[in-house]
Design an enzyme around this catalytic site. Structure first.
Site, PDB file in Angstrom:
ATOM      1  CB  SER A   1      11.639 -28.024  60.894  1.00 36.28           C
ATOM      2  OG  SER A   1      12.065 -29.943  60.088  1.00 36.28           O
TER       3      SER A   1
ATOM      4  CG  HIS B   1       9.240 -32.643  62.141  1.00 34.64           C
ATOM      5  ND1 HIS B   1      10.317 -32.558  63.477  1.00 34.64           N
ATOM      6  CD2 HIS B   1       9.923 -31.497  61.547  1.00 34.64           C
ATOM      7  CE1 HIS B   1      11.266 -31.566  62.588  1.00 34.64           C
ATOM      8  NE2 HIS B   1      10.646 -31.035  61.643  1.00 34.64           N
TER       9      HIS B   1
END
Length: 308
Positions: free
Chosen positions: A91, A201
């Site tokens: 991430s 996300h």
């Protein structure tokens, strides 16, 4: 011939005091910290080292703080003679990987993470979202439970064969986590609510993705000097010509970390060094791959062990 992969920590791994020993032990680490504070326009080191925890956990602070801790660890490891062949991040860790591989300068890396964190904080404030790590059940069981839950919730982080993170509207994410616990065939199911401010996300971050895409057009991106693996594709990235679009997609797409590890292993990576707070990625490597070495570097003690 064995190859060394650097892994950079993701959001949720932050803790008060992280990076302090690295900062105190290295002038190179101090230089990176100075750059970060100048770009951010505030003393992020004070928040990292002294808290309070509630302030550090805010997305606008945790993202640049984790990136700073990761890049300070990288500088300290280089002083120990670190050599590496590839980079990857989980991430937000992908932004430290961009800097480590020469795709962006350290200064532009912090400019990007500042814009990303601010955009995601804004999106988080506008959306009621949550994330849960699900440990034990199969990916198929988790995907099925999300599909059968009322409201918006989806798998977003494919971390290992036995760990997947779901995200979505708070009520839906909580309901899906409960449904998975009740219906999974796994002998043991563990559910952990993550220390994040929204459903990263996922489509709840679309406004942040749009905002970052525009900002990223101002950044000078170069081709990576080391092999670079992407969360979005789960493979090695070779085309760096459309990075603003890719970074925007990254915000709203699942993290295919399991696929990345498989691709790395297939191409000869046997040594994995996690740089940044905690050892989440180190654990995921050990659970996913056989016959590899995985260590974390987050302070002076772990730095020494990594280079014994």
């Amino acid at each position: 011939m064995s190859k060394t992969m650097l892994l950079f920590s993701g959001q949720g791994s932050q803790y008060v005091g992280m990076g302090k020993e690295l900062y105190d032990s290295s002038n190179s680490a101090k230089a990176v910290a100075k750059t970060a504070c100048e770009v951010l326009g505030r003393d992020i080191c004070s928040i990292m080292f002294s808290g309070p925890e509630q302030e550090l956990n805010k997305t606008v602070n945790s993202q640049p703080a984790i990136m700073l801790c990761s890049l300070m660890a990288l500088e300290c490891a280089k002083e120990k003679g670190l050599e590496f062949d590839g980079v990857a991040g989980h991430s937000l860790g992908e932004y430290a990987a961009l800097a480590a591989s020469g795709v962006v300068s350290v200064q532009d890396g912090f400019r990007l993470i500042k814009a990303r964190a601010e955009a995601m904080q804004k999106a988080a404030d506008e959306n009621d979202g949550a994330m849960y790590a699900i440990i034990g059940p199969t990916v198929q069981e988790i995907e099925t439970a999300c599909e059968n839950t009322q409201g918006y919730v989806v798998p977003v982080n494919y971390n290992s064969p036995v760990q997947t993170v779901i995200a979505g509207e708070s009520a839906a994410a909580e309901a899906a986590a409960k449904l998975i616990s009740e219906t999974s065939s796994a002998k043991r199911v563990k559910v952990v609510k993550l220390k994040v401010s929204s459903a990263f996300h996922s489509k709840l971050m679309q406004t942040a993705a749009d905002e970052l895409s525009e900002f990223a057009k101002k950044i000078d991106f170069k081709t990576a000097e080391k092999e670079f693996y992407s969360n979005v594709s789960g493979e090695k990235l070779t085309d760096f010509s459309a990075m603003p679009k890719l970074l925007a997609k990254h915000i709203v797409s699942p993290v295919k970390f399991t696929s990345e590890l498989a691709a790395m292993h297939k191409t000869g990576y046997t040594d994995y060094i996690e740089l940044g707070p905690g050892k989440v990625l180190t654990g995921l490597v050990k659970k996913t791959l056989d016959d590899v070495r995985a260590v974390n570097v987050e302070n002076v003690e772990t730095l020494a062990k990594a280079f014994e």
